[in-house]
Write a protein that holds these residues in place. Sequence first.
Motif, short mmCIF file in Angstrom:
data_model
loop_
_atom_site.label_atom_id
_atom_site.label_comp_id
_atom_site.label_asym_id
_atom_site.label_seq_id
_atom_site.Cartn_x
_atom_site.Cartn_y
_atom_site.Cartn_z
N ALA A 183 5.56 -3.65 -6.13
CA ALA A 183 4.18 -3.76 -6.40
C ALA A 183 4.81 -4.90 -6.99
O ALA A 183 3.79 -6.05 -5.39
N SER A 201 0.64 -1.42 -0.29
CA SER A 201 -0.03 -0.22 0.12
C SER A 201 0.69 1.13 -0.15
O SER A 201 0.33 1.83 -0.54
N TYR A 202 2.14 1.10 0.73
CA TYR A 202 2.96 2.37 1.03
C TYR A 202 3.74 2.75 -0.71
O TYR A 202 4.32 3.50 -1.23
N THR A 203 4.17 1.56 -1.46
CA THR A 203 5.41 1.84 -2.56
C THR A 203 4.34 2.60 -3.92
O THR A 203 3.35 2.57 -3.71
N MET A 204 4.67 3.16 -4.51
CA MET A 204 4.92 3.94 -5.83
C MET A 204 5.26 3.25 -6.93
O MET A 204 4.56 3.94 -8.44
N ARG A 205 6.57 2.36 -7.21
CA ARG A 205 7.40 1.82 -7.54
C ARG A 205 6.02 0.56 -8.01
O ARG A 205 5.32 -0.58 -7.41
N ASN A 206 5.76 0.49 -9.70
CA ASN A 206 4.85 -0.97 -10.34
C ASN A 206 5.83 -1.95 -10.10
O ASN A 206 4.77 -3.28 -9.98
#
Length: 65
Positions: free
Chosen positions: A29, A21-26
């Motif tokens: 994820a 939920s905190y990651t911004m990298r695809n």
Amino acid sequence: MLCHAAGLNGTLIEAYGNALSYTMRNDVAGLYLKQIAQVGMMAESMTKTLVDFEWLEKPPGALER
């Protein structure tokens, strides 16, 4: 010991979910999703083993009619 390991799998899935939920990298994820699936399969096999040895009760299912 198997009961403790099966319980820790739930905690591990929760930790991966929080990290997801905190990651911004695809790409990261995708790795978290892959790990969640692998831990889920391992937890399922542990639960089946616990039920087979009657160390855990089988959850109720749907009625067969």
